[in-house]
Design an enzyme around this catalytic site. Sequence first.
Site, short mmCIF file in Angstrom:
data_model
loop_
_atom_site.label_atom_id
_atom_site.label_comp_id
_atom_site.label_asym_id
_atom_site.label_seq_id
_atom_site.Cartn_x
_atom_site.Cartn_y
_atom_site.Cartn_z
N HIS A 1 0.15 -4.72 -1.37
CA HIS A 1 1.56 -4.95 -1.48
C HIS A 1 1.83 -6.38 -1.11
O HIS A 1 2.94 -6.93 -1.63
CB HIS A 1 2.37 -4.01 -1.06
CG HIS A 1 2.24 -2.84 -1.50
ND1 HIS A 1 1.57 -1.40 -1.06
CD2 HIS A 1 2.83 -2.15 -2.67
CE1 HIS A 1 1.64 -0.42 -1.91
NE2 HIS A 1 2.44 -0.82 -2.80
N ARG B 1 10.33 -0.60 -6.44
CA ARG B 1 9.56 0.21 -5.15
C ARG B 1 10.56 0.21 -4.16
O ARG B 1 10.92 -0.87 -3.49
CB ARG B 1 8.60 -0.88 -4.96
CG ARG B 1 7.01 -0.94 -5.63
CD ARG B 1 6.05 -1.78 -5.28
NE ARG B 1 4.91 -1.39 -5.84
CZ ARG B 1 4.55 -2.06 -7.17
NH1 ARG B 1 5.26 -3.19 -7.76
NH2 ARG B 1 3.30 -1.77 -7.51
N ARG C 1 11.79 4.80 -7.83
CA ARG C 1 10.78 5.65 -7.09
C ARG C 1 11.11 5.73 -5.52
O ARG C 1 11.72 5.04 -5.00
CB ARG C 1 9.47 4.94 -7.07
CG ARG C 1 8.31 5.48 -6.25
CD ARG C 1 7.18 4.72 -6.11
NE ARG C 1 6.99 3.31 -5.30
CZ ARG C 1 6.03 3.10 -5.26
NH1 ARG C 1 4.88 3.08 -6.06
NH2 ARG C 1 5.93 1.77 -4.45
N GLU D 1 -1.68 9.07 -9.14
CA GLU D 1 -2.41 7.93 -8.18
C GLU D 1 -3.53 8.66 -7.49
O GLU D 1 -4.27 7.67 -6.75
CB GLU D 1 -1.35 7.50 -7.13
CG GLU D 1 -0.08 7.17 -7.51
CD GLU D 1 0.78 6.42 -6.79
OE1 GLU D 1 0.62 5.12 -6.57
OE2 GLU D 1 1.79 6.78 -6.18
N ASN E 1 -3.02 1.22 -9.14
CA ASN E 1 -3.52 0.62 -7.85
C ASN E 1 -4.09 1.50 -7.05
O ASN E 1 -5.22 1.33 -6.25
CB ASN E 1 -2.43 -0.16 -7.16
CG ASN E 1 -1.77 -1.32 -8.07
OD1 ASN E 1 -2.15 -1.67 -9.15
ND2 ASN E 1 -0.50 -1.48 -7.82
N ASP E 2 -3.35 2.62 -6.73
CA ASP E 2 -3.88 3.86 -5.81
C ASP E 2 -4.78 4.56 -6.45
O ASP E 2 -5.95 5.14 -5.88
CB ASP E 2 -2.57 4.63 -5.28
CG ASP E 2 -1.85 3.86 -4.34
OD1 ASP E 2 -2.86 3.26 -3.16
OD2 ASP E 2 -0.80 3.79 -4.06
N ARG F 1 -7.58 -0.62 -0.91
CA ARG F 1 -7.08 -1.84 -1.60
C ARG F 1 -6.79 -3.08 -1.07
O ARG F 1 -6.49 -4.12 -1.58
CB ARG F 1 -5.96 -1.23 -2.62
CG ARG F 1 -4.75 -1.00 -1.69
CD ARG F 1 -3.66 -0.15 -2.72
NE ARG F 1 -2.69 -1.06 -3.16
CZ ARG F 1 -1.56 -0.48 -3.61
NH1 ARG F 1 -1.28 1.05 -3.78
NH2 ARG F 1 -0.59 -1.20 -4.29
N CYS G 1 1.81 1.91 -14.37
CA CYS G 1 2.58 0.98 -13.76
C CYS G 1 1.93 0.08 -12.46
O CYS G 1 2.56 -0.46 -12.06
CB CYS G 1 4.02 1.57 -13.19
SG CYS G 1 3.57 2.79 -11.88
C1 PEP Z 1 0.39 1.90 -7.97
O1 PEP Z 1 -0.35 2.55 -6.77
O2 PEP Z 1 -0.53 1.66 -8.79
C2 PEP Z 1 1.61 1.65 -7.83
C3 PEP Z 1 2.31 1.24 -8.79
O3 PEP Z 1 2.31 2.10 -6.68
P1 PEP Z 1 2.05 0.90 -5.53
O4 PEP Z 1 1.40 -0.33 -5.82
O5 PEP Z 1 3.35 0.61 -4.82
O6 PEP Z 1 1.16 1.69 -4.49
MG MG Z 2 1.06 3.56 -5.27
#
Ligand code: PEP
Ligand code: MG
Length: 578
Positions: free
Chosen positions: A190, A297, A333, A432, A455-456, A466, A503
Amino acid sequence: MFKGIPASPGVVIGEAFIINHKIGEIEKQELPSAKINEEIMLLREAVEKTKMEIFAIREKVIFEIGNAEADIFNAYIFLLEDPLFVGKAEEIVKKEKVNSAYALSVIAAQYAEIYNRISDSYLKERGRDIAGLVDKILRNLSANMDSKEQAGQNEKYIIISHDLSPADTADLDKKKVMGFVTEVGGATSHTAIVARSLEIPAVVGVRDITDNVKSGDIIIVDGEKGIVVVNPNPKVMLAYKEERRQYLIKMRMLKRLKSLDAVTLDKHKVVLNANIEFPEEVGIVNEHNVEGVGLFRTEFIYLNRMNLPSEEEQFAAYKTVAEKMNPKPATIRTLDIGGDKFLPYFKIPTEQNPFLGLRSIRLSLTNMNIFKLQLRAILRASAYGNLRIMFPMITIAEEIDEAKKILEEVKAELRSKKVPFDEEIKIGIMIEVPSAAIMSDDMSKKVDFMSIGSNDLVQYTLAVDRTNEAVSSIYDPLNPAVLRLIKMVVESAHRNGIPVSVCGEMAGEAHAAFILIGMGVDELSMSAVSVLNVKRVIRAINFKDALTVAEHCLKLNRASEIKAFVLGQLNDVMYVKK
Ligand code: PEP
Ligand code: MG
């Protein structure tokens, strides 16, 4: 020259400013006798300020969560008043004639050592609390000093730090911070995501950089390639000045695409949305002519403050987004805290594996007051525009049932009080976690839309943190296991007649977007900084080519093969057909 992980694009050249020393590494400064009293006053002021902040949090927690949860704050206040803690630091300042930050760090190190030797995990955690408390005092202490003095003579500087939390990053002053470099971190942490939102070039995961740079050194940060140069020679400097010029030209060219649509040459439309962390971002987002906000977010409203944002504060933030985006949709979200984002005023017990612990929707479902307060604020704001609600990190179907049940309760409450809200508000979930991808057929029957948080999804599919630079070579969104899961989700969504979006950060990478479009993803949502580049690719390709490319990629068994293939294809279509 140091190599790290590219975290936020752009090339900057400026003066280094080292921050965030680890405790024990705070520089010892000898002070003249005449300065000692002033130094002690500064320390007392910082402690007093910290105490006031903690009082305020405690009151808020008692009011909103309960007496038991506020107990920990009594312990902090007790410690701040303990003569063996701050009093000892004062003693060191007087006796050794040194700066108070250093004195405080000596005491903190002594406490840390004692707590480290204890095996009881509860007490160990208290040790970490003390470190957090010292950090707060140090921040208040340094806030009292002239920031110019800290950053050398320059008004602008590049931050070099062991780590920056997402909250720290969100708090950076864009007018002063040209870029930053950290020793730890990953491209989809993040911290990196916020850097992209703020458009601050950054490189993360640069091992030992704090040992190799001094404040005042000249630094080049190449956020595209993940390169950091310390005290470059004139030749390198010239080359980078040229690189920076090229980058700015590229950005200017891309700006021409702002008012154009995201359609392929064979007229297939791709919905391009933006991800935001702060309500103020909707201005930039609208400038890019996107179709909506695919991900807000909201946890960033909760960070960098000493208490829980009230319903009114949250309502105001969501209402701003709803009104400024209207009639375009904005996807709100619900709180995604835990993992790498923590709230100082809302402690969860220290976990061995925070990313696998009480994170995200799990935390909301176990803290009903906080969850309901947020849902009330979102629903009230929905009367002012086109809002959608999205629940993050769904792992099992029961969580969707539970979250929807609570939402219905909040709706009923608002109805009974005649508070207006959008009765037709759309509900979606984030995919995710591999279990959710595998069960997406069932899950898509329960919701209006799904959004893949790649991402997750990458992190949980490949069991790779990550935020950990040491395993970043395995972290790859083009891993065939990840692509096959995404394909499964797209098919489930379409079979059940709902749209699916991506996303995560891969949506903003041109080559990955090419595959996602070919896999049938309906919407791509990304940092504003990536929108125009992805639009450029969409406008240069044929949808039928994307279909064939994706089909082929899904047959390959290695991320490296997939990447090589898609880059080759993209190169062909971008430079041959156009
Ligand atoms: C993700 O996990 O891809 C996502 C968009 O949420 P975040 O990056 O805030 O965990
Ligand atoms: Mg996420």
